[in-house]
Motif scaffolding. Structure first.
Motif, PDB file in Angstrom:
ATOM      1  N   TYR A 279      -3.833  30.471  39.103  1.00  0.00           N
ATOM      2  CA  TYR A 279      -3.882  31.909  38.934  1.00  0.00           C
ATOM      3  C   TYR A 279      -3.334  32.622  40.168  1.00  0.00           C
ATOM      4  CZ  TYR A 279      -6.919  30.883  34.994  1.00  0.00           C
ATOM      5  OH  TYR A 279      -7.418  30.412  33.824  1.00  0.00           O
ATOM      6  N   ASN A 280      -2.919  33.871  39.955  1.00  0.00           N
ATOM      7  CA  ASN A 280      -2.418  34.666  41.064  1.00  0.00           C
ATOM      8  C   ASN A 280      -3.506  34.835  42.128  1.00  0.00           C
ATOM      9  OD1 ASN A 280      -0.597  36.240  42.501  1.00  0.00           O
ATOM     10  ND2 ASN A 280      -1.257  38.126  41.521  1.00  0.00           N
ATOM     11  N   LYS A 281      -3.148  34.657  43.378  1.00  0.00           N
ATOM     12  CA  LYS A 281      -4.039  34.704  44.550  1.00  0.00           C
ATOM     13  C   LYS A 281      -4.924  33.458  44.669  1.00  0.00           C
ATOM     14  CE  LYS A 281      -2.405  38.757  45.433  1.00  0.00           C
ATOM     15  NZ  LYS A 281      -1.358  38.883  46.471  1.00  0.00           N
ATOM     16  N   ALA A 282      -4.702  32.430  43.816  1.00  0.00           N
ATOM     17  CA  ALA A 282      -5.481  31.197  43.937  1.00  0.00           C
ATOM     18  C   ALA A 282      -5.066  30.436  45.194  1.00  0.00           C
ATOM     19  CB  ALA A 282      -5.286  30.319  42.708  1.00  0.00           C
ATOM     20  N   VAL A 283      -6.042  29.776  45.836  1.00  0.00           N
ATOM     21  CA  VAL A 283      -5.809  28.999  47.047  1.00  0.00           C
ATOM     22  C   VAL A 283      -6.303  27.586  46.795  1.00  0.00           C
ATOM     23  CG1 VAL A 283      -6.308  28.772  49.506  1.00  0.00           C
ATOM     24  CG2 VAL A 283      -6.056  31.032  48.508  1.00  0.00           C
ATOM     25  N   TRP A 284      -5.498  26.597  47.138  1.00  0.00           N
ATOM     26  CA  TRP A 284      -5.913  25.209  46.983  1.00  0.00           C
ATOM     27  C   TRP A 284      -5.299  24.389  48.103  1.00  0.00           C
ATOM     28  CZ3 TRP A 284      -2.008  27.474  44.461  1.00  0.00           C
ATOM     29  CH2 TRP A 284      -0.781  26.821  44.386  1.00  0.00           C
ATOM     30  N   SER A 285      -5.796  23.166  48.264  1.00  0.00           N
ATOM     31  CA  SER A 285      -5.343  22.289  49.347  1.00  0.00           C
ATOM     32  C   SER A 285      -4.828  20.992  48.745  1.00  0.00           C
ATOM     33  CB  SER A 285      -6.498  22.011  50.321  1.00  0.00           C
ATOM     34  OG  SER A 285      -6.069  21.144  51.347  1.00  0.00           O
ATOM     35  N   PRO A 286      -3.501  20.836  48.596  1.00  0.00           N
ATOM     36  CA  PRO A 286      -2.973  19.590  48.047  1.00  0.00           C
ATOM     37  C   PRO A 286      -3.152  18.410  48.982  1.00  0.00           C
ATOM     38  CG  PRO A 286      -1.195  21.004  48.781  1.00  0.00           C
ATOM     39  CD  PRO A 286      -2.463  21.816  48.905  1.00  0.00           C
TER      40      PRO A 286
ATOM     41  N   LYS B 151      -0.214  37.928  34.131  1.00  0.00           N
ATOM     42  CA  LYS B 151       1.033  37.375  34.617  1.00  0.00           C
ATOM     43  C   LYS B 151       0.935  37.165  36.125  1.00  0.00           C
ATOM     44  CE  LYS B 151       3.867  39.534  31.049  1.00  0.00           C
ATOM     45  NZ  LYS B 151       5.008  40.420  30.748  1.00  0.00           N
ATOM     46  N   GLY B 152       1.875  36.365  36.642  1.00  0.00           N
ATOM     47  CA  GLY B 152       1.892  36.104  38.071  1.00  0.00           C
ATOM     48  C   GLY B 152       1.287  34.778  38.455  1.00  0.00           C
ATOM     49  N   HIS B 153       0.846  33.964  37.455  1.00  0.00           N
ATOM     50  CA  HIS B 153       0.279  32.671  37.802  1.00  0.00           C
ATOM     51  C   HIS B 153       1.401  31.709  38.198  1.00  0.00           C
ATOM     52  CE1 HIS B 153       1.215  32.561  33.489  1.00  0.00           C
ATOM     53  NE2 HIS B 153       1.509  31.286  33.693  1.00  0.00           N
ATOM     54  N   CYS B 154       1.026  30.648  38.908  1.00  0.00           N
ATOM     55  CA  CYS B 154       1.988  29.675  39.406  1.00  0.00           C
ATOM     56  C   CYS B 154       1.845  28.374  38.644  1.00  0.00           C
ATOM     57  CB  CYS B 154       1.767  29.413  40.909  1.00  0.00           C
ATOM     58  SG  CYS B 154       1.929  30.886  41.921  1.00  0.00           S
ATOM     59  N   LEU B 155       2.900  27.639  38.594  1.00  0.00           N
ATOM     60  CA  LEU B 155       2.905  26.309  38.011  1.00  0.00           C
ATOM     61  C   LEU B 155       3.249  25.328  39.121  1.00  0.00           C
ATOM     62  CD1 LEU B 155       4.717  27.008  34.637  1.00  0.00           C
ATOM     63  CD2 LEU B 155       2.317  26.497  34.962  1.00  0.00           C
ATOM     64  N   ALA B 156       2.286  24.545  39.551  1.00  0.00           N
ATOM     65  CA  ALA B 156       2.491  23.553  40.596  1.00  0.00           C
ATOM     66  C   ALA B 156       2.255  22.183  39.993  1.00  0.00           C
ATOM     67  CB  ALA B 156       1.558  23.792  41.781  1.00  0.00           C
ATOM     68  N   ASN B 157       3.356  21.435  39.762  1.00  0.00           N
ATOM     69  CA  ASN B 157       3.270  20.120  39.117  1.00  0.00           C
ATOM     70  C   ASN B 157       2.539  20.175  37.785  1.00  0.00           C
ATOM     71  OD1 ASN B 157       4.479  19.113  41.487  1.00  0.00           O
ATOM     72  ND2 ASN B 157       3.473  17.174  41.142  1.00  0.00           N
TER      73      ASN B 157
END
Length: 671
Positions: free
Chosen positions: A110-117, A99-105
């Motif tokens: 996953y929790n603690k995931a880093v990305w650059s939109p 649990k703790g994952h994010c939904l972006a669009n």
């Protein structure tokens, strides 16, 4: 003549008016659609959300380039598809696990995931919340700036160079080189000052004015001669005035000390060497075997042609890697000199169970991670340390796990036993009972025909893919109330062999993977907490009505690719209970001839795959509801590889979708 000219002009005017009237309707419709799309997509929220979705797609999955047709049929564009199917057996890795994952669009982060939109924006998934931060650029104090390709901040441009791209191709010195140059400059300046100071000391001793002081008042010379000494100068003067009657050995030692002291004062300790030094073996560690290396507290002997564990006495070592050698045995005294080992990797050797001494691991009181993948073990080693938190014995030949095999491992959290010869006949029902902290268990590629009995109550993720499991009984998960993920792909499960009470009362079970089994319709009595259901590669022909109606908060991801779904197998109540929650629906590679009913009612749907079916036409009401004026949440709609005549599609068929690039229509089959 004038009459003829007037007649021709009138005739031309009539023809032009008639031609314009014939196309007036279609042109108005296209113009109406165009401006409607412009109004709906002009807001910053829509633009940013589309950009974010596309960037996330590029991060998560490799994209395939597919042609795209505009609704006015005038030009063709290119679009990157969401997923690419390498073959008949597509691989979906969609289970988030924790649990703790994010939904972006619509994308799972996953929790603690880093990305650059965007190039200058970095986002972090923190316990279900998306936190974004924009890169701040420092202002450049120069007349002209240039932004290099792939960067978000400008840099100063060299105006004297005529070549416009010279700044991009000019090699910048590394920080180490710049530091070395600065230190070297400071060192030369300091040496020059030292020479001047030594001259002053010599003149003071001989009471001779310096040449630069001729003509100066005596008090000024005294002020220069009586100035404060620099740091470290007293030590150097003491060395200069040492007793000349000392023995030669003492003089040599003093000279060495003088050189060392001088080096320290001059700052040479910060000077970068011309070549990186080779780290020496710390005291107390015997010379390492050839092809072995030492890094901090880790000794690595990877593929070093070792036939036995090298004798080492190094209490400070915490990690030992002996991967890919020819070690066959582990005697009792093998690790006596490494009492503080925390991680031990013995994978890809030839170690046998008979070659392991009964007390080989007993003295490792701090060992937390043990990896013995790819050996020849037939049983789990005895007397493993109770401090173990991770144990991997994949790709061996384990044939038995008895009641004592895992005793005293009450801190073990991860256990991997894939690729062995385990089954319900040689695994004791009490074998997992001592594992009070176990949360992650992998038993794939074995010979289980039922779910192993006696699973610990702490289990959260269970992987049983590539076995021979045929049924799921009512007692299979009776004591696993914390279980979150169950993976059962590549087994022999039929829907009538799943007991009605097998998992319906589970409160934390969110993800089930039943891909590549023998299912003929979507199973009933699924867990009410389910969010992800993967049923790829079965023989499913029907989605029963109300099968998702009891779920709370509701199913979000449903994957039914590579099945045998037909139009009669899906009706309006098939998705009842998931209309408000479903985000991704994959129905590609089936036998559908039309758009399934209920798609316009799916208010949260982001991704819809209907490619590789037998669809021939798209009616205006099948995807977009004309009664609702709001935009659809659909970001990706795949309809390629059907039998659709794109020129016959109504211009209102996709009117609710924000961007035309979200719809993939080409290529189509010709028949």
């Amino acid at each position: 003549m004038k009459f003829s000219s007037l007649y021709c002009f009138l005739l031309l005017l009539v023809i032009q008016t008639d031609f314009g009237q014939n196309e007036e309707t279609s042109r108005k419709e296209r113009r109406k659609m165009y401006y409607r799309r412009q109004r709906k997509s002009s807001s910053p929220i829509h633009r940013s959300s589309r950009q974010l979705g596309i960037q996330q797609m590029r991060i998560v999955t490799p994209a395939a380039t597919l042609p795209m047709v505009n609704l006015d049929y005038s030009t063709e564009e290119k679009f990157e598809s969401f997923l690419r199917f390498p073959g008949v057996e597509a691989s979906y890795n969609v289970l988030p696990g924790k649990k703790g994952h994010c939904l972006a669009n619509g994308m799972i982060m996953y929790n603690k995931a880093v990305w650059s939109p965007e190039p200058c924006t970095t986002c972090l998934c923190s316990n279900g919340r998306v936190l974004c931060d924009e890169t701040k650029c420092h202002p450049q104090m120069c007349p002209q700036t240039v932004t290099p390709e792939g960067e978000c901040c400008p840099v100063c441009s060299d105006t004297e160079q005529r070549e416009p791209t010279s700044l991009l191709h000019k090699q910048q010195p590394s920080p180490w080189v710049e530091m070395h140059q600065a230190l070297r400059k400071e060192e030369l300046q300091f040496e020059e000052e030292e020479e001047i100071k030594q001259d002053e000391d010599r003149e003071q001793k001989e009471k001779i004015p310096r040449p630069g002081d001729w003509g100066r008042p005596p008090n000024e010379r005294q002020s220069r001669e009586g100035g404060e000494q620099r740091p470290g100068e007293k030590g150097r003067q003491a060395h200069q005035h040492r007793n000349p009657a000392r023995e030669n050995e003492n003089e040599d030692e003093d000279e060495d000390e003088d050189e060392d002291d001088d080096d320290a004062v001059r700052g040479d300790m910060f000077r970068m060497p011309s070549q990186l030094p080779i780290p020496a073996t710390p005291r107390g560690i015997p010379p390492l075997p050839s092809r072995c290396s030492l890094s901090y507290k880790t000794i690595s002997c990877i593929s070093a042609d070792l036939t036995q564990i090298p004798p080492l006495t190094a209490p400070e070592i915490t990690s030992l890697e002996l991967i890919g050698n020819s070690i066959t045995s582990i005697p009792d005294e093998a690790f006596n000199g490494l009492p503080n080992l925390e991680r031990l990797d013995l994978s890809r050797n030839n170690i046998t169970s008979s070659g392991i001494g009964p007390k080989a691991f007993k003295l490792l009181k701090k060992l937390m991670r043990l990896n013995m993948d790819g050996n020849n073990l037939v049983a789990i080693p005895s007397e493993l340390p109770s401090t173990l938190e991770e144990l991997k014995i994949n790709e061996n030949n384990l044939q038995v796990i008895d009641e004592e095999s895992l005793s005293d491992l009450n801190q073990l959290a991860t256990l991997e036993l894939e690729g062995n010869s385990l089954s319900e006949t040689n695994v004791n029902s009490l074998a997992f009972k001592p594992l009070k902290s176990l949360s992650y268990l992998r038993l794939g590629r074995n010979k289980f025909r039922i779910i192993p009995q006696g699973l610990p109550a702490s289990i959260e993720e269970l992987y049983l893919e590539n076995n021979q499991i045929e049924e799921i009984t009512e007692i299979s998960f009776n004591h696993t109330r914390k279980i979150n993920v169950i993976v059962l792909r590549y087994n022999k499960i039929e829907e009538n062999r799943i007991a009605s009470l097998a998992w319906i009362n589970q409160e934390n079970l969110e993800s089930i993977d039943l891909s590549y089994n023998k299912l003929y319709h979507v199973p009933s009595y699924l867990p009410k907490s389910l969010l992800h259901l993967v049923l790829i590669g079965n023989q499913i022909e029907r989605i029963p009505g109300f099968v998702f109606g009891h779920m709370e908060p509701g199913l979000e991801y449903l994957y039914l690719s590579f099945n045998k779904l037909v139009d009669d197998g899906i009706d309006q109540v098939s998705f009842y209970g998931a209309y408000h929650s479903l985000r991704e629906l994959f129905l590609d590679h089936n036998e559908l001839k039309s758009i399934p009913p209920g798609v316009p009612e799916m208010k949260a749907l982001h991704f819809l795959r209907l490619n590789n079916n037998k669809i021939r036409n798209i009616l205006p009401e099948q995807i977009c509801n004309s009664e609702e004026d709001g935009d659809s949440t659909l970001e990706h709609l795949h309809l390629e590889n059907n039998y659709i005549k794109t020129r016959e599609i109504s211009p209102y068929a996709f009117s609710c979708i924000r961007s035309y690039s979200s719809v993939v229509l080409k290529p189509q089959n010709i028949k």
